[in-house]
Design an enzyme around this catalytic site. Sequence first.
Site: not given
Length: 400
Positions: A142, A170-172, A175
């Site tokens: 992230d 950043a991860d979400y 996703a």
Amino acid sequence: MSQPKHMLSGLRILDIGTMIAGPVACTLFADFGAEVIKVEVPERGDTVRDIGPFVEGECLYWHVEARNKKSVTLNLRDPQGQAMLCEMVKHADAVVENFRPGTLEKWNLGFEELRKHNPKLIMLRISGFGQTGPYRERAGYDRIGLAFGGLMGITGYPDRPPVRSGTSTADYQTALMGAFSLMTAIYHRDQMGGEGQEIDLSMYESIIRFTEVLVPEYDRLGVVRERRGNKHFAAAPGEHFQTSDGRYLILTVSADAGFQRLCHAMGRADLLQDPRYTTHSSRWEHVDALNRILGDWIATTPVDQLCAALDEAKLAYSFIYSIDDIMNDPHYAERGSIVAVDHPRIGPVKMAGVFPRFSHVEHKPIAPAPDLGQHNEEYYGEVLGLRPEQIRALSEQGVI
């Protein structure tokens, strides 16, 4: 012909990733009825299972991000496990992975190999830096995506180090883009006669795509945007203002009409005659002075009176909520934004619900996150046709 019970019923996704970006893209599919098979390392499981906080040994993080999935165990480093994944691919619409580029190829499980077993297969590949380029083999997570994608460098105040957002943005964000790209590829395949394909999605590109005019501003004007704290060029006035009761309220205004309504709400129609404030561009040039005026009004006006004036002026604003505020707010309650999912061991676990809402489909209840390997017998027996004794043998050998 009867309609499917849920919007994505009939889709089967193999989630072979770990942690957040890839698996959460799959969770979004599972929330709307796709069958998501979470493939985990035997005995250990996904890394998220080991990250707190915990309640009676149960990881709350896991229960949020693995909801609505089925769990099977499979050792992808073992040749038998690799052969089994190839069999699983024959029965799947898509595979989602977020290993470091080259890892699956090392295990003979790259896209070109897997598509031999299912030419219609779609494979979403998420990584920090993408499948190509000089940095492709770098590890990424992230904060790396936020830093390399340019967002962290413009977040925070200029007199101190850059700041990350409060959750794994950043991860979400990756996703979300991953789920969108996967659905796009499925539509292209199933509705337009397209082929199976490989999707290359990097975390940093999920960030740079949503950095407003950062790129053209530099390209055409030579502007290197710096950290400005809570100020933004599209909001004048605009800040996080402290209220008379010690809370913080966000109020930003861009349009001239909105500024006019704000001045009347403040009882400061005189500001409309001030040449510094007649247009947004001129207000931005004097934003600090304007923010001080607005800040003084907010700090000295009783909160109930303040909210009434802003509501009457039809201005957008919000108090900055803590989780305590969220859990006790009547708007969250009436819309059912927070739901309770019954867990068989620790009881109800509250979490954010399924969004967005659709008007003409049946709501899918949230199923609790699975135990490690909970669906081994069901999936390997019903889908791959393995007998119970074969499943037991594979478990004893450490393959599953």
